[in-house]
Design an enzyme around this catalytic site. Structure first.
Site, PDB file in Angstrom:
ATOM      1  N   LYS A  48       0.863  -1.182   0.000  1.00 17.91           N
ATOM      2  CA  LYS A  48       0.000   0.000   0.000  1.00 17.91           C
ATOM      3  C   LYS A  48       0.899   1.232   0.000  1.00 17.91           C
ATOM      4  O   LYS A  48       1.481   1.580   1.017  1.00 17.91           O
ATOM      5  CB  LYS A  48      -0.885   0.019   1.265  1.00 17.91           C
ATOM      6  CG  LYS A  48      -1.946   1.102   1.210  1.00 17.91           C
ATOM      7  CD  LYS A  48      -2.312   1.642   2.576  1.00 17.91           C
ATOM      8  CE  LYS A  48      -1.310   2.611   3.108  1.00 17.91           C
ATOM      9  NZ  LYS A  48      -1.078   3.840   2.327  1.00 17.91           N
ATOM     10  N   GLU A  51      10.787   1.037   9.703  1.00 20.17           N
ATOM     11  CA  GLU A  51      11.755   2.086   9.335  1.00 20.17           C
ATOM     12  C   GLU A  51      11.074   3.404   9.640  1.00 20.17           C
ATOM     13  O   GLU A  51      10.214   3.855   8.873  1.00 20.17           O
ATOM     14  CB  GLU A  51      12.119   1.987   7.850  1.00 20.17           C
ATOM     15  CG  GLU A  51      12.842   0.709   7.465  1.00 20.17           C
ATOM     16  CD  GLU A  51      14.282   0.665   7.953  1.00 20.17           C
ATOM     17  OE1 GLU A  51      14.785   1.698   8.431  1.00 20.17           O
ATOM     18  OE2 GLU A  51      14.889  -0.417   7.887  1.00 20.17           O
ATOM     19  N   CYS A  85      14.249  10.745   5.765  1.00 21.85           N
ATOM     20  CA  CYS A  85      14.415  10.330   7.168  1.00 21.85           C
ATOM     21  C   CYS A  85      15.873  10.456   7.569  1.00 21.85           C
ATOM     22  O   CYS A  85      16.195  10.591   8.744  1.00 21.85           O
ATOM     23  CB  CYS A  85      13.941   8.894   7.327  1.00 21.85           C
ATOM     24  SG  CYS A  85      14.713   7.800   6.151  1.00 21.85           S
ATOM     25  N   GLU A 106      11.386  16.220  13.643  1.00 24.95           N
ATOM     26  CA  GLU A 106      11.891  16.104  12.277  1.00 24.95           C
ATOM     27  C   GLU A 106      11.395  17.307  11.478  1.00 24.95           C
ATOM     28  O   GLU A 106      10.184  17.527  11.386  1.00 24.95           O
ATOM     29  CB  GLU A 106      11.265  14.857  11.652  1.00 24.95           C
ATOM     30  CG  GLU A 106      12.187  13.733  11.428  1.00 24.95           C
ATOM     31  CD  GLU A 106      11.500  12.598  10.701  1.00 24.95           C
ATOM     32  OE1 GLU A 106      10.367  12.234  11.038  1.00 24.95           O
ATOM     33  OE2 GLU A 106      12.127  12.058   9.786  1.00 24.95           O
TER      34      GLU A 106
HETATM   35  P1  NAP Z   1       3.290   8.547   7.618  1.00 31.11           P
HETATM   36  O1  NAP Z   1       2.261   9.592   7.767  1.00 31.11           O
HETATM   37  O2  NAP Z   1       3.639   7.716   8.809  1.00 31.11           O
HETATM   38  O3  NAP Z   1       2.805   7.627   6.412  1.00 31.11           O
HETATM   39  C1  NAP Z   1       3.543   6.539   5.963  1.00 31.11           C
HETATM   40  C2  NAP Z   1       2.628   5.510   5.355  1.00 31.11           C
HETATM   41  O4  NAP Z   1       1.740   5.049   6.362  1.00 31.11           O
HETATM   42  C3  NAP Z   1       1.745   6.051   4.228  1.00 31.11           C
HETATM   43  O5  NAP Z   1       1.555   5.035   3.278  1.00 31.11           O
HETATM   44  C4  NAP Z   1       0.449   6.334   4.954  1.00 31.11           C
HETATM   45  O6  NAP Z   1      -0.662   6.302   4.076  1.00 31.11           O
HETATM   46  C5  NAP Z   1       0.395   5.186   5.916  1.00 31.11           C
HETATM   47  N1  NAP Z   1      -0.453   5.381   7.080  1.00 31.11           N
HETATM   48  C6  NAP Z   1      -0.717   6.525   7.746  1.00 31.11           C
HETATM   49  N2  NAP Z   1      -1.539   6.252   8.795  1.00 31.11           N
HETATM   50  C7  NAP Z   1      -1.798   4.923   8.755  1.00 31.11           C
HETATM   51  C8  NAP Z   1      -2.576   4.037   9.564  1.00 31.11           C
HETATM   52  N3  NAP Z   1      -3.257   4.472  10.624  1.00 31.11           N
HETATM   53  N4  NAP Z   1      -2.599   2.723   9.233  1.00 31.11           N
HETATM   54  C9  NAP Z   1      -1.921   2.276   8.170  1.00 31.11           C
HETATM   55  N5  NAP Z   1      -1.165   3.055   7.369  1.00 31.11           N
HETATM   56  C10 NAP Z   1      -1.103   4.372   7.664  1.00 31.11           C
HETATM   57  O7  NAP Z   1       4.670   9.122   7.116  1.00 31.11           O
HETATM   58  P2  NAP Z   1       4.932  10.048   5.855  1.00 31.11           P
HETATM   59  O8  NAP Z   1       4.561  11.438   6.211  1.00 31.11           O
HETATM   60  O9  NAP Z   1       4.351   9.448   4.633  1.00 31.11           O
HETATM   61  O10 NAP Z   1       6.513   9.917   5.705  1.00 31.11           O
HETATM   62  C11 NAP Z   1       7.389  10.658   6.444  1.00 31.11           C
HETATM   63  C12 NAP Z   1       7.936   9.860   7.616  1.00 31.11           C
HETATM   64  O11 NAP Z   1       8.527   8.657   7.153  1.00 31.11           O
HETATM   65  C13 NAP Z   1       9.037  10.595   8.339  1.00 31.11           C
HETATM   66  O12 NAP Z   1       8.886  10.434   9.722  1.00 31.11           O
HETATM   67  C14 NAP Z   1      10.300   9.886   7.862  1.00 31.11           C
HETATM   68  O13 NAP Z   1      11.394   9.984   8.738  1.00 31.11           O
HETATM   69  C15 NAP Z   1       9.820   8.495   7.720  1.00 31.11           C
HETATM   70  N6  NAP Z   1      10.693   7.741   6.822  1.00 31.11           N
HETATM   71  C16 NAP Z   1      11.516   6.808   7.372  1.00 31.11           C
HETATM   72  C17 NAP Z   1      12.390   6.095   6.564  1.00 31.11           C
HETATM   73  C18 NAP Z   1      13.299   5.069   7.161  1.00 31.11           C
HETATM   74  O14 NAP Z   1      13.819   4.274   6.395  1.00 31.11           O
HETATM   75  N7  NAP Z   1      13.535   5.043   8.463  1.00 31.11           N
HETATM   76  C19 NAP Z   1      12.408   6.339   5.193  1.00 31.11           C
HETATM   77  C20 NAP Z   1      11.549   7.302   4.655  1.00 31.11           C
HETATM   78  C21 NAP Z   1      10.695   7.989   5.488  1.00 31.11           C
HETATM   79  P3  NAP Z   1      -1.404   7.629   3.628  1.00 31.11           P
HETATM   80  O15 NAP Z   1      -0.370   8.687   3.504  1.00 31.11           O
HETATM   81  O16 NAP Z   1      -2.008   7.264   2.347  1.00 31.11           O
HETATM   82  O17 NAP Z   1      -2.390   7.914   4.708  1.00 31.11           O
END
Ligand code: NAP
Length: 487
Positions: A180, A256, A290, A387
């Site tokens: 997804k 991650e 990240c 962040e």
């Molecule tokens: P996010 O809001 O946590 O969303 C990530 C994914 O989770 C999206 O596909 C989102 O879908 C989904 N999601 C959100 N709420 C959910 C729920 N309740 N149940 C299931 N899935 C859910 O993060 P983001 O804003 O997209 O990405 C930024 C974050 O990712 C930052 O904190 C960054 O540090 C982290 N990141 C970490 C790494 C690593 O390797 N450590 C790499 C890249 C990014 P929708 O957006 O469609 O709701």
């Protein structure tokens, strides 16, 4: 390349069991953050569609696990080759839906593609061991087996690489997948599913659900007792919720999560290299990584000179739509991201920090924020704790090594740290003292498909890439047999 023609080639449906199917929840739009324009309308999955995708992954699981490792590896190698052929298309698609400059999108095709190549090679190196038990009474066999059907949830910031970093090791290990992608950037994953099919991946091995209701579609999949593994990349807050859900069936998980990377510059550092590293660690991907350096912790004797040089370099960055020539800073992903960067900066300034350059959102269409340098950030400022996920470089000063270590470790995160020093022993001490999953010692980018990517503390669980990556998708089984000589 013609943007319109490319977008028409990208599938607009769910991919389930080898079929492109409509979503039961209708459709939803995908936007270009540089213009605010809608670029495509795609299928919106319901929770039932999610379960259909899991059904397909379960149905395909045994045959895929039994497929010879060489065959699995060859399909991935073909996918790697096809990705090179379609490089320009994937790069443009990522720029259109996510906003990153085209040159960086090209870099992501390289990085993301390397997981296909690396794990096509690892597929045939899954081994076990055979040995005598210490008592001499038996023989111990340790073997590795695919975990089974996996569910992947990926973020918007690296639309291709975050998918391949999970899909490639899973397929190599013999696991089937439901993925997804984020609502904001689903197109790259759909186009990639098409590529894997063209490379010969059998129906049902990879299934894609795109949705505007990530929580309601994901929860039933995670709760389904047929699922064996959840791998998530995204924020720590969402990761914690998913871990709770996964605990119900004691699912294997890889997480991650977020970062708050320190970038430590000692007084003996090569400042040219430190500035070069800082530009990469901070402004690559518009600061939306990240691994982005979040806190520049600079020795007081070189802090002013470091600030002067990075400010000069920031003046040379060009803001604009990522498709335009020479653009190095694209739009942030949405208004919320712009608001967050602005409010973190405002808080730092209110507490006494000084803005050396930038600091404002750009008026007009698109969600742009100026690349910014802010110095003398005071302890307690939000920008040191959260962040930023935007192009804001914030500097604090330290006076000795112990203070640098204390400041660097003063966060609940532990994904990556950067250290610049010419003193080898000091560099080694920092490797041992920093609470971090990864470290760049005199370099500003660490990611590599051959390296174990991942964090400690609240930055996550597990590793992606490297020799370690495939073990996230394998179960270890131990078998004892009697001593064959009857002892
Ligand atoms: P996010 O809001 O946590 O969303 C990530 C994914 O989770 C999206 O596909 C989102 O879908 C989904 N999601 C959100 N709420 C959910 C729920 N309740 N149940 C299931 N899935 C859910 O993060 P983001 O804003 O997209 O990405 C930024 C974050 O990712 C930052 O904190 C960054 O540090 C982290 N990141 C970490 C790494 C690593 O390797 N450590 C790499 C890249 C990014 P929708 O957006 O469609 O709701």
């Amino acid at each position: 390349m013609d943007e319109k023609a490319l977008l028409e080639r990208v599938p607009d449906r769910l991919y389930i069991g080898g079929e492109w199917t409509t979503g039961s929840a209708g459709t939803f739009p995908v936007f270009d953050p540089a213009t605010g324009n809608r670029i495509k309308e795609i299928a919106d999955a319901s929770p039932e569609d999610g379960i259909r995708a899991l059904d397909a992954a379960v149905a395909a699981a045994d045959a895929w696990a039994a497929t010879p490792a060489r065959t699995r590896g060859e399909i991935m190698r073909r996918a790697f080759d096809l990705l090179q052929e379609r490089r320009d298309e994937f790069a443009l698609l990522m720029t259109l839906e996510m906003g990153k400059p085209l040159a960086e999108a090209n870099g992501e095709v390289t990085y993301g593609g390397e997981f296909l190549r690396w794990f096509s090679e690892e597929a045939v190196r899954i081994t076990g061991r055979y040995g005598e038990n210490p008592e001499g009474t038996g023989r111990m066999i340790v073997s590795q087996h695919p975990v089974g059907p996996c569910f992947f949830i990926t973020p918007w910031n690296f639309p291709l690489a975050m998918a391949t970093r999970k899909i490639a090791p899973a397929l190599a290990a013999g696991c089937t997948v439901v993925i997804k992608p984020a609502e904001l950037t689903p197109l790259t994953t759909l186009y990639f599913a098409q590529l894997l099919t063209d490379a010969g991946l059998p129906a049902g091995v990879l299934n894609v659900v795109t949705t505007t209701s990530s929580g309601t579609v994901s929860a039933p999949i995670i709760a389904d007792s047929r699922l064996r593994k959840l791998s998530f990349t995204g924020s720590t807050a969402v990761g914690k919720k998913l871990l709770q859900q996964a605990s119900e069936n004691v699912l294997r998980t890889s997480m991650e999560l977020g970062g708050n990377a320190p970038f430590v510059v000692f007084d003996d550092a090569d400042l040219d290299k430190a500035v070069e590293g800082a530009m990469l660690a901070k402004f690559r991907n518009i600061g939306e990584a990240c691994t982005a350096a979040n806190r520049f912790i600079v020795h007081e004797d070189v802090a002013d000179e470091f600030a002067r040089r990075v400010t000069e370099r920031v003046g040379g960055l060009k803001i604009g739509r990522g498709t335009e020539d020479g653009v190095t800073i694209g739009p942030l992903i949405n208004e919320g991201a712009v608001d967050k960067a602005a409010s973190l900066l405002q808080d730092a300034v209110t507490r006494g920090a000084s803005v050396l350059t930038g600091g404002s959102r750009l008026e007009g269409s698109g969600t742009f924020f100026e690349p910014t340098v802010v110095t003398d950030v005071r302890p307690g400022s939000e920008i040191l704790r959260e962040e930023i996920f935007g192009p804001v470089l914030s500097i604090i000063r330290f006076s000795d090594e112990d203070e640098a270590v204390r400041l660097a470790n003063d966060t609940e995160y532990g994904l990556v740290s950067y250290v610049f020093t010419k003193d080898l022993a000091r560099g080694q001490r920092m490797i041992e003292r920093l609470e971090t999953g990864m470290m760049g010692l005199n370099v500003g980018v660490v990611s590599n498909a051959a390296a174990p990517f991942g964090g400690v503390k609240q930055s996550g669980l597990g590793r992606e890439g490297g020799f370690e990556g495939i073990h996230e998708y394998l179960n270890t089984k131990y078998t004892l047999t009697p001593n064959p000589f009857g002892v």
